[in-house]
Design a protein around this motif. Structure first.
Motif, short mmCIF file in Angstrom:
data_model
loop_
_atom_site.label_atom_id
_atom_site.label_comp_id
_atom_site.label_asym_id
_atom_site.label_seq_id
_atom_site.Cartn_x
_atom_site.Cartn_y
_atom_site.Cartn_z
N PRO A 127 40.82 39.21 29.04
CA PRO A 127 39.99 38.14 28.47
C PRO A 127 38.51 38.37 28.76
O PRO A 127 38.15 38.81 29.85
CB PRO A 127 40.49 36.88 29.18
N ALA A 128 37.67 38.12 27.77
CA ALA A 128 36.24 38.28 27.95
C ALA A 128 35.73 37.34 29.03
O ALA A 128 36.23 36.23 29.21
CB ALA A 128 35.51 38.02 26.63
N ALA A 129 34.72 37.78 29.77
CA ALA A 129 34.16 36.97 30.85
C ALA A 129 33.64 35.65 30.30
O ALA A 129 32.88 35.60 29.34
CB ALA A 129 33.03 37.73 31.54
N ALA A 294 40.02 33.26 19.03
CA ALA A 294 39.57 32.56 20.24
C ALA A 294 38.06 32.63 20.41
O ALA A 294 37.47 31.74 21.02
CB ALA A 294 40.26 33.16 21.47
N ASP A 295 37.42 33.68 19.86
CA ASP A 295 35.96 33.77 19.95
C ASP A 295 35.27 33.08 18.78
O ASP A 295 34.04 33.04 18.70
CB ASP A 295 35.51 35.23 20.05
N GLY A 296 36.04 32.54 17.85
CA GLY A 296 35.48 31.78 16.74
C GLY A 296 34.89 32.62 15.63
O GLY A 296 34.32 32.07 14.68
N LEU A 332 51.03 32.02 12.84
CA LEU A 332 49.93 32.90 13.25
C LEU A 332 49.38 32.38 14.56
O LEU A 332 49.28 31.17 14.77
CB LEU A 332 48.80 32.90 12.21
N ASP A 333 49.00 33.29 15.46
CA ASP A 333 48.30 32.87 16.67
C ASP A 333 47.50 34.04 17.20
O ASP A 333 47.93 35.20 17.12
CB ASP A 333 49.26 32.35 17.73
N TRP A 334 46.33 33.75 17.76
CA TRP A 334 45.44 34.76 18.33
C TRP A 334 45.61 34.81 19.84
O TRP A 334 45.72 33.77 20.50
CB TRP A 334 43.98 34.44 18.02
N ARG A 335 45.61 36.02 20.38
CA ARG A 335 45.58 36.18 21.82
C ARG A 335 44.22 35.74 22.34
O ARG A 335 43.22 35.76 21.61
CB ARG A 335 45.86 37.65 22.19
N ALA A 336 44.15 35.34 23.60
CA ALA A 336 42.93 34.73 24.15
C ALA A 336 41.73 35.67 24.16
O ALA A 336 40.59 35.21 24.23
CB ALA A 336 43.20 34.23 25.57
N ASP A 337 41.97 36.99 24.07
CA ASP A 337 40.84 37.93 24.05
C ASP A 337 40.37 38.25 22.64
O ASP A 337 39.44 39.04 22.46
CB ASP A 337 41.20 39.22 24.78
N SER A 338 41.01 37.69 21.63
CA SER A 338 40.66 37.88 20.21
C SER A 338 40.84 39.31 19.72
O SER A 338 40.43 39.65 18.61
CB SER A 338 39.21 37.43 19.92
N LYS A 339 41.48 40.17 20.50
CA LYS A 339 41.75 41.54 20.08
C LYS A 339 43.02 41.65 19.26
O LYS A 339 43.20 42.59 18.49
CB LYS A 339 41.87 42.47 21.30
N VAL A 340 43.92 40.69 19.44
CA VAL A 340 45.25 40.77 18.84
C VAL A 340 45.60 39.46 18.13
O VAL A 340 45.38 38.38 18.66
CB VAL A 340 46.32 41.08 19.91
N ARG A 391 47.74 31.77 27.85
CA ARG A 391 46.44 32.31 28.27
C ARG A 391 46.54 33.73 28.81
O ARG A 391 45.54 34.44 28.87
CB ARG A 391 45.81 31.42 29.35
N ASN A 392 47.74 34.17 29.20
CA ASN A 392 47.91 35.48 29.80
C ASN A 392 48.43 36.54 28.83
O ASN A 392 48.79 37.64 29.24
CB ASN A 392 48.87 35.37 30.99
N GLY A 393 48.46 36.22 27.55
CA GLY A 393 48.87 37.20 26.56
C GLY A 393 50.35 37.25 26.29
O GLY A 393 50.81 38.10 25.52
N ASN A 394 51.15 36.37 26.91
CA ASN A 394 52.58 36.30 26.61
C ASN A 394 52.79 35.51 25.32
O ASN A 394 52.05 34.56 25.03
CB ASN A 394 53.33 35.63 27.75
#
Length: 454
Positions: A127-129, A294-296, A332-340, A391-394
């Motif tokens: 996750p981004a800082a 998640a990053d909008g 559909l759902d985005w992982r908290a880091d917006s990479k996936v 929040r942990n990517g699960n």
């Protein structure tokens, strides 16, 4: 728990098949008479590895790592007898088709000394800082107004639910209202009135302070309502649809609401004044899922025909088309880091997409395989009906096999919970990752303790 893993292609690499040793003999038996050195129908020559990669007049014949998008594989598996290759002959045996598929998906190696042509990609969860930071005072309901509940002949199927990202709060769809429960005690702590009709989609905001509820009355009306979680106050009512809202999401900054349904159009509204910001008209079937990253920065939209697209969240400008699903996309759902981005559908597929280039980094083609009942023949439905990240990517999913499953960030299944007498429709992981809540077609709620499972 952070997951550090370098993924190659579609997860764990299959056995390395090669063109020279495994594939060319199959092509020689079935294809080279029309697509060899002597004759190249459609300008396609499969006689050598290099000419196979070159493709023909119809385009590239094979795409490393993606058999589903490779023209060669599509041609030999076409269900239409008149269109399937080779023409006017029996279909290529399934064992040989499986080898061609595996060769494509494992990277189109020419010989045993060749390297896979599928690029390595790092999708470890980091996750981004500062992204999604815990609020100072996470919201929990306090003295919510009483909501009178209409009597029904039978319980409403639990069509939607979501868990707060920061508190033990679970929001569950019910008839003309939303139930709020404490996941730890399973006790009801309040209700939110939704006189608009049946809630079809429920999402907490990223800070857990706002609850978005979308739904309505089929063929009559649809709307999205935003609630203050702590007080139960209605903050905004968005949209004025002539059918129930099926898909909706709230942007991370809470400035935009995207919604869609049977109208085949995605509409994006401002939450401050309720005005329409832009429309997305590319879809050709009902809108079944929408999700802001998640990053909008991006908005993902999906439809009943399997169409999936990425857009710039602020402008609606097209970014990518993600082509893989062959049936309705249910979640559909985005992982908290917006990479996936995760997508799940009625074709039984769960896909973890690398949104940088739209690559299906992990693909589970039969994620919820049903058990065949005695005396039942034909194809069994194995659709995936919901998919939500924690929040942990699960990733938590529910499928037509009447099972709720939990997957880690590498796509490995880590838990499964079966429901004996009903179909699960919704599921969500608790804020601390210790419990899963699920709802089914009989209107029942289920809670599973992951710590006990471990």
């Amino acid at each position: 728990m952070l997951m550090a893993l370098v993924l190659r292609g579609v997860g764990a690499e299959p056995q390395a098949l090669t063109y020279e040793e495994h594939i060319k003999p199959i092509l020689r038996e079935h294809c080279l008479k029309c697509h060899g050195e002597d004759e190249q129908k459609a300008d396609l020559n499969l006689q050598t590895h290099a000419s196979t990669l070159k493709g023909g007049s119809g385009g590239v014949a094979v795409v490393a790592g993606r058999s589903s998008q490779s023209l060669l594989f599509q041609a030999i598996t076409d269900p239409d007898d008149g269109a399937r290759m080779p023409p006017k002959k029996a279909a290529i045996p399934q064992a040989q088709i499986a080898m061609i598929k595996q060769w494509i998906d494992s990277g189109l190696r020419e010989t045993s000394a060749s390297k896979s042509m599928v690029a390595e990609r790092d999708l470890s969860f980091k996750p981004a800082a500062g992204a999604g930071a815990k609020p100072e005072s996470p919201a929990m309901p306090e003295n919510l107004p009483e909501v009178k509940v209409a009597k029904t002949m039978r319980p409403l199927p639990v069509l939607a639910m979501d868990a707060s990202p920061w508190t033990p709060l679970l929001a569950v769809a019910a008839q003309e209202h939303v139930r709020l429960l404490n996941v730890e005690t399973q006790a009801e702590v309040g209700r939110l009135a939704f006189p608009e009709g049946v809630p079809q989609v429920i999402h907490f905001s990223r800070d857990g302070a706002v609850l978005m509820v979308g739904g309505g009355r089929p063929v009559k009306s649809g709307k999205v309502v935003l609630f203050d979680v702590k007080t139960g106050k209605r903050l905004a009512a968005i949209g004025d649809e002539v059918d129930s809202v099926i898909a909706a999401d709230l942007s991370p900054d809470q400035q935009l609401v995207a919604l869609g349904g049977s109208g085949k159009v995605v509409k994006v509204y401002s939450t401050t004044d309720g005005k329409l910001k832009y429309r997305i008209t590319k879809h050709t079937d009902w809108i079944t899922a929408v999700a802001f990253s998640a990053d909008g920065k991006q908005l993902a939209t999906a439809d009943r025909a399997g169409g999936l697209h990425l857009w710039e969240a602020g402008t609606g400008r097209a970014v990518l088309t993600l082509a893989e699903h062959k049936a309705s996309i249910r979640a559909l759902d985005w992982r908290a880091d917006s990479k996936v981005l995760a997508s799940a559908g009625e074709d039984g597929l769960i896909i973890w997409w690398d949104v940088v280039d739209g690559w299906p980094a992990i693909s589970k083609p039969n994620a919820h395989p049903p058990t065949r009942p005695a005396g039942v023949y034909g194809k069994l439905p194995n659709g995936v009906l919901t998919a939500r990240f924690d929040r942990n990517g699960n990733l938590c999913t529910a499928g037509r096999d009447r099972t709720v499953r939990l997957w880690d960030a590498s796509g490995k299944e880590i838990a499964a919970f079966a429901i004996a007498d009903a179909q699960p429709l919704s599921a969500a992981l608790s804020f601390d990752g210790k419990k899963i809540g699920g709802g089914d077609t009989a209107g029942n709620l289920h809670f599973w303790n992951l710590e006990a499972k471990k």
